[in-house]
Design an enzyme around this catalytic site. Structure first.
Site, PDB file in Angstrom:
ATOM      1  N   ASP A 123      96.452   5.881  10.255  1.00  0.00           N
ATOM      2  CA  ASP A 123      97.730   5.072  10.118  1.00  0.00           C
ATOM      3  C   ASP A 123      98.396   5.510  10.968  1.00  0.00           C
ATOM      4  O   ASP A 123      98.294   5.981  12.404  1.00  0.00           O
ATOM      5  CB  ASP A 123      98.906   6.379   9.202  1.00  0.00           C
TER       6      ASP A 123
ATOM      7  N   CYS B   2     103.260   0.217   6.752  1.00  0.00           N
ATOM      8  CA  CYS B   2     102.475   1.233   5.869  1.00  0.00           C
ATOM      9  C   CYS B   2     102.589   0.402   4.220  1.00  0.00           C
ATOM     10  O   CYS B   2     101.779   0.503   3.622  1.00  0.00           O
ATOM     11  CB  CYS B   2     102.925   2.678   5.690  1.00  0.00           C
TER      12      CYS B   2
ATOM     13  N   HIS C  14     101.615   7.579  -0.632  1.00  0.00           N
ATOM     14  CA  HIS C  14     103.261   5.925  -0.263  1.00  0.00           C
ATOM     15  C   HIS C  14     103.108   4.176  -0.793  1.00  0.00           C
ATOM     16  O   HIS C  14     103.856   3.632  -0.295  1.00  0.00           O
ATOM     17  CB  HIS C  14     102.834   5.455   1.205  1.00  0.00           C
TER      18      HIS C  14
ATOM     19  N   HIS D 137     100.030   8.739  12.879  1.00  0.00           N
ATOM     20  CA  HIS D 137     101.558   8.528  12.318  1.00  0.00           C
ATOM     21  C   HIS D 137     102.078   9.585  13.353  1.00  0.00           C
ATOM     22  O   HIS D 137     101.954  10.700  13.080  1.00  0.00           O
ATOM     23  CB  HIS D 137     102.022   8.575  10.944  1.00  0.00           C
TER      24      HIS D 137
ATOM     25  N   ASP E 229      96.256   0.403   9.053  1.00  0.00           N
ATOM     26  CA  ASP E 229      97.315  -0.161   7.731  1.00  0.00           C
ATOM     27  C   ASP E 229      97.724  -1.130   8.491  1.00  0.00           C
ATOM     28  O   ASP E 229      98.564  -1.936   7.406  1.00  0.00           O
ATOM     29  CB  ASP E 229      97.647   1.356   7.681  1.00  0.00           C
TER      30      ASP E 229
END
Ligand SMILES: *[C@@H]1O[C@H](CO)[C@@H](O)[C@H](O)[C@H]1NC(C)=O
Ligand SMILES: *[C@@H]1O[C@H](CO)[C@@H](O)[C@H](O)[C@H]1NC(C)=O
Ligand SMILES: *[C@@H]1O[C@H](CO)[C@@H](O)[C@H](O)[C@H]1NC(C)=O
Ligand SMILES: *[C@@H]1O[C@H](CO)[C@@H](O)[C@H](O)[C@H]1NC(C)=O
Length: 501
Positions: free
Chosen positions: A34, A72, A128, A213, A271
């Site tokens: 991420d 994302c 997500h 992230h 991503d």
């Protein structure tokens, strides 16, 4: 039906005549990092400690020109459906916890197709793609099991985001996850999944890690591995990459111990680009997460497995995250085809590296939402890239030392740019008083997007504009509703929970 036995890839080639009594389908482990930037991995930047990732990449195929969406949820929806997010209404920002939005429920997902092919399907990590009702959640969208969180981000230890707890073991709120660094939890879970996996069944293990992230959090042992990095954010972030790398090493050992490794395809991809305000870095590429510049969209990615004929190389063929759906479906030996998908199978090209990629165009995004100042469209055709509209926050070049951007005000939400007027449709001219947001780059000569040749190449601009306009016929406006009070975790025992839409 005769029971299937799993065999190694080489064994498989020799036993083709014995099919269908052996399972020739490769196991697929799909790892998503991420917010990992171009310059955030050892094989692009020697300052980063990531020996496991580098080892796999260098003994596999590094994808030099593979694209993702700038954010994302859009990227993940493209992966799961094989469709560009501008066709799903998911292109604008990300799905927020309190929004009544899901990845469209009438679409077939990648794990659904793989399940039909006999795969066991598991997701460990971040979803997500919507959670306002159960039908939107992973175990209703093709996965046999889910262990992780629904939303964009959360505290790595307490699993809190926006005042709600977000961590589930399948449908159950997993309160026992509170207090443990998420990466360690994920390692334990995927080790159990792999150890318990039935050998006669092919495995699809989707591992969308929380790292790297924001929030920037990492156990001290990883932080301490970077004594030479002075900037606290960058140092923490670098440690988070190494924590991720250790987890990737654990994937490999678990597969080896179970005897699955020799028939496993490993895919690794970011991503979107690194978030320059939260420790990430994309240098020398321009921009980062939330921008349509290369720093936001050209992904760190590789494939690894015994099926590839040429390895230890960087492959320059063009691809996009929408391509994984048809690519993996072909790898799994399925005849499933959906002509409405945007994805192009790259499987044969990757197997030999001697065929063209089958793709000469990438749509970075098409977003003409209700916020005109947010309009954003970009396309690449061959070597040329056209940006028609606001390219996104932090559009410059950032070296790691300055990556924490202490001199700029942090703007944590991509929605909050004001005052940049752009076109509302691909061909529209901006008014003369407005800042200009049109760019044309030749990425072959200028991969770092320094030379805007928009004014000197009107013929190419008009060709690429026409290609953008052609896509507008399939454009679905973004679904971006206001917060729904029914989502409030206080009404759901303190956890972000499905059931209110
Ligand atoms: C899914 O639903 C949307 C919105 O109703 C519709 O436009 C689209 O054609 C549907 N797609 C499929 C594959 O049924
Ligand atoms: C998580 O643990 C911390 C520390 O023990 C505690 O303060 C917090 O309330 C816990 N969160 C939840 C949702 O139980
Ligand atoms: C990878 O892309 C860069 C442009 O960013 C290019 O200079 C380089 O030649 C490419 N590498 C390979 C092996 O194609
Ligand atoms: C524009 O498109 C036309 C038709 O596809 C093509 O013949 C022409 O070479 C293109 N021009 C440029 C400058 O790319």
């Amino acid at each position: 039906m005769a029971s299937l036995r799993q065999v190694s890839f080489l064994e498989c080639i020799f036993m083709l005549t014995a099919c269908p009594f052996v399972s020739c389908k490769p196991n697929i482990v799909f790892i998503v990092a991420d917010d990992l930037g171009w310059n955030d991995v050892g094989f692009n930047n020697p300052d980063i400690i990531s020996p496991n990732i580098d080892g796999l990449a260098k003994s596999g195929i590094i994808l030099n020109q593979t694209y993702v969406q700038p954010l994302c949820s859009p990227s993940r929806s493209a992966l799961m459906t094989g469709m560009y997010p501008f066709r799903l209404g998911l292109q604008h920002v990300v799905i927020l916890a309190y929004q009544n939005v899901c990845m469209p429920l009438n679409l077939t997902t990648l794990p659904e197709v793989l399940k039909k092919e006999g795969y066991a399907t598991h997701i460990v990590g971040k979803w997500h793609l919507g959670m306002c009702r159960w039908e939107c959640t992973p175990t209703y969208r093709g996965f046999d099991s889910f262990y992780g969180y629904y939303n964009a981000e959360e505290d790595y230890y307490t699993k809190d985001v926006g005042g709600g707890y977000d961590f589930r073991d399948n449908k159950r709120v997993a309160t026992e996850a509170n207090g443990t660094y998420s990466t360690d939890l994920y390692v334990e879970r995927f080790k159990t999944i792999i150890a318990n996996h039935k050998q006669d069944t092919p495995l699809f293990l989707y591992l969308p890690f929380q790292n790297v992230h924001a929030p920037l959090e990492v156990p001290d042992k990883y932080y301490n591995m970077y004594p030479n990095i002075r900037d606290h954010d960058r140092r923490t972030f670098s440690g988070m990459v190494t924590a991720l790398d250790d987890a990737v090493g654990e994937v490999v050992s678990a597969l080896q111990q179970k005897g699955l490794y020799d028939n496993t395809l490993i895919v690794f991809t970011a991503d979107n680009g690194g978030w320059v305000t939260f420790g990430g870095n994309n240098y020398p590429l321009r921009g980062g997460k939330v921008t349509v510049f290369e720093g936001g969209t050209r992904a760190v990615a590789f494939v690894h497995g015994p099926m590839f004929q040429k390895t230890g190389v960087r492959y320059d063929g063009l691809s996009h995250i929408v391509d994984w759906f048809p690519t993996l479906v072909e790898a799994a030996g399925s005849s499933y085809k959906d002509p409405t998908q945007d994805g192009v199978s790259q499987w044969k090209s990757l197997l030999s590296l001697s065929l063209p990629s089958g793709r000469d165009e990438v749509v970075y995004n098409l977003d003409y939402s209700e916020f005109p100042e947010q309009g954003k469209a970009a396309i690449r055709v061959g070597d040329y890239k056209l940006i028609a509209g606001y390219p996104g926050l932090y559009p410059d070049w950032y070296k790691p030392a300055q990556a924490h951007m202490s001199s700029v005000t942090r703007v944590d939400n991509a929605v909050s740019n004001k005052g940049t007027r752009v076109a509302r449709t691909p061909g529209e001219q901006v008014t003369s008083a407005a800042p200009k947001n049109f760019y044309l780059f030749n990425l072959k000569d200028d991969p770092t997007e320094h030379n805007n040749i928009y004014d000197s190449h009107p013929d190419i601009v008009s060709n690429l504009t026409a290609r953008l306009q052609a896509h507008m016929s399939r454009y679905v406006p973004p679904n971006y509703p206001p917060p729904d009070p029914a989502s409030d975790p206080a009404k759901w025992g303190g956890a972000w929970s499905p059931g209110w839409c």
